[in-house]
Design an enzyme around this catalytic site. Structure first.
Site, mmCIF file in Angstrom:
data_model
loop_
_atom_site.group_PDB
_atom_site.id
_atom_site.type_symbol
_atom_site.label_atom_id
_atom_site.label_comp_id
_atom_site.label_asym_id
_atom_site.label_seq_id
_atom_site.Cartn_x
_atom_site.Cartn_y
_atom_site.Cartn_z
ATOM 1 N N ARG A 173 0.857 -1.192 0.000
ATOM 2 C CA ARG A 173 0.000 0.000 0.000
ATOM 3 C C ARG A 173 0.891 1.239 0.000
ATOM 4 N NH1 ARG A 173 -2.782 2.695 4.843
ATOM 5 N NH2 ARG A 173 -4.846 3.390 4.190
ATOM 6 N N GLU B 6 -9.396 6.797 5.521
ATOM 7 C CA GLU B 6 -10.266 6.821 6.699
ATOM 8 C C GLU B 6 -11.307 7.943 6.582
ATOM 9 O OE1 GLU B 6 -7.569 4.682 10.121
ATOM 10 O OE2 GLU B 6 -7.488 6.866 10.037
ATOM 11 N N GLU C 74 -5.863 -1.358 7.336
ATOM 12 C CA GLU C 74 -4.824 -0.964 8.298
ATOM 13 C C GLU C 74 -4.995 -1.787 9.560
ATOM 14 O OE1 GLU C 74 -4.554 3.156 9.282
ATOM 15 O OE2 GLU C 74 -4.771 3.840 7.206
#
Length: 379
Positions: free
Chosen positions: A79, A169, A278
């Site tokens: 990522r 997020e 995550e």
């Protein structure tokens, strides 16, 4: 993840260790674990750490680049974070492109994480890049062209994107205040927020068609009510996406049992593959650079008896994550991405600052791999 928001959250919060994961134990565990198609890590700080003199060693003590160590253990994806105009040396497009070439050389596919911001973006802040428009029509156009051009740049150099997460997020929106989901007065801006998401997704499709998978990423791994609220509205407003992404940090998002319940509910409710985009867990409560860490109190770990803050406890945590994902109904547990497992002391979260996550890594303070990297294995 952003350590700043996590530090704020912690400030406002008022049996025995499992055996070390040996190769034999790993083989036994894999016999009952469904293969996960995504097993990887966010390594965005890696070039800066290497420039600071950090070197990494595998479990046998051999010096290798961190991405090659993880790939040799079975990792499938890297990522990459991208900021628009960050401080010098931090994760801009040029650095992400360079790291993508290294990922391909190591045999890793790419998950791209544009923050749509000049620096850290997370549930507590999503600032508009300084050079971008400040009105909704302008931002709708800009996020589309930026996303399209970004994906084309990666494809041109032979490193096409496998998974694009649209923002980082985004639980409380993106591009504040225009796309801020929850305003201070209680107003919810779902139409503006989802218009921005849809425009970014259009840009991604213009660049890569259906070859790129679209992920929407929030930070509510063990919080079922919050997850339902967000994705129910995403469905209501017709935002098209392929993968439901979650951050899961047990110190903020609940126990393993909470995670299991939420993932099972999401699988049944939305019928989408689920990626833990995550995760991390402490291997110690010591501080590698002596300048402060986010996670310092073991009592914040809800399953501490099962997973103590030791190298063995961390390895057991990752093994449990594999089991949880394998058991998601409908085989919808796609996999996991560890967050910055290489971020040992050497580079601060901003110029001159500390490394506040150096006890959440999968390498010790001197760069030696910890047993938890065996969790990348296939199956």
């Amino acid at each position: 993840m952003s350590f700043v928001s996590r530090r704020t959250l912690l400030a406002g919060a008022g049996g025995a260790a499992l055996a070390a994961i040996t190769p034999g134990a790993a083989s036994a565990a894999s016999a009952t674990t469904r293969a996960l198609s995504v097993r990887g890590a966010d390594l965005s700080f890696l070039p800066q750490l290497e420039e600071a003199g950090v070197r990494y060693r595998d479990l046998a003590g051999r010096v290798r680049p961190a991405e090659q160590i993880l790939a040799r253990e079975g990792a499938t994806h890297m990522r990459l974070r991208v900021w628009v105009d960050p401080p010098d040396g931090y994760s801009d497009k040029a650095r992400a492109l360079h790291l993508a070439r290294r990922a391909k050389k190591a045999g890793l596919q790419i998950v791209l994480d544009p923050h749509y911001s000049d620096f850290w973006a997370d549930p507590g802040k999503q600032p508009i890049p300084a050079s971008w428009p400040k009105d909704l029509p302008g931002l709708v156009r800009k996020i589309r062209s930026y996303t399209r051009d970004l994906l084309r740049d990666f494809a041109r150099q032979g490193t096409p994107i496998d998974i694009l997460q649209v923002g980082n997020e985004i639980t409380n929106g993106i591009l504040w205040p225009v796309g801020q989901l929850y305003l201070p007065d209680g107003t919810q801006q779902w139409p503006a927020f989802t218009d921005l998401l849809k425009s970014a997704i259009i840009g991604a499709r213009e660049a890569a068609g259906d070859r790129v998978r679209i992920m929407l990423h929030i930070d509510r791994g063990g919080k079922m009510g919050d997850t339902r609220w967000f994705f129910d509205n995403i469905e209501t407003y017709g935002v098209p996406y392929d993968i439901l992404g979650q951050s899961y940090y047990p110190m903020w998002h609940g126990s393993i049992a909470d995670l299991e319940a939420n993932l099972a509910d999401s699988a049944a409710r939305y019928a989408k593959p689920i990626l833990l985009a995550e995760i991390s867990y402490p291997w110690t409560m010591e501080d590698g650079d002596g300048r402060g860490n986010i996670v310092t109190d073991p009592s914040t770990l809800p399953d501490l008896a099962q997973f103590p803050a030791t190298p063995e406890g961390q390895a057991a945590f990752y093994e449990r994550i594999r089991q949880v994902l394998s058991a998601v109904p409908g085989s919808l547990g796609l996999g996991f991405l560890a967050w910055e497992p290489e971020w040992i002391p050497g580079v601060g979260w901003e110029p001159g600052a500390e490394a506040p996550n150096d006890n959440l890594t999968q390498f010790d303070f001197t760069g030696h791999a910890l047993p938890s990297i065996r969790a990348y294995r296939h199956p």
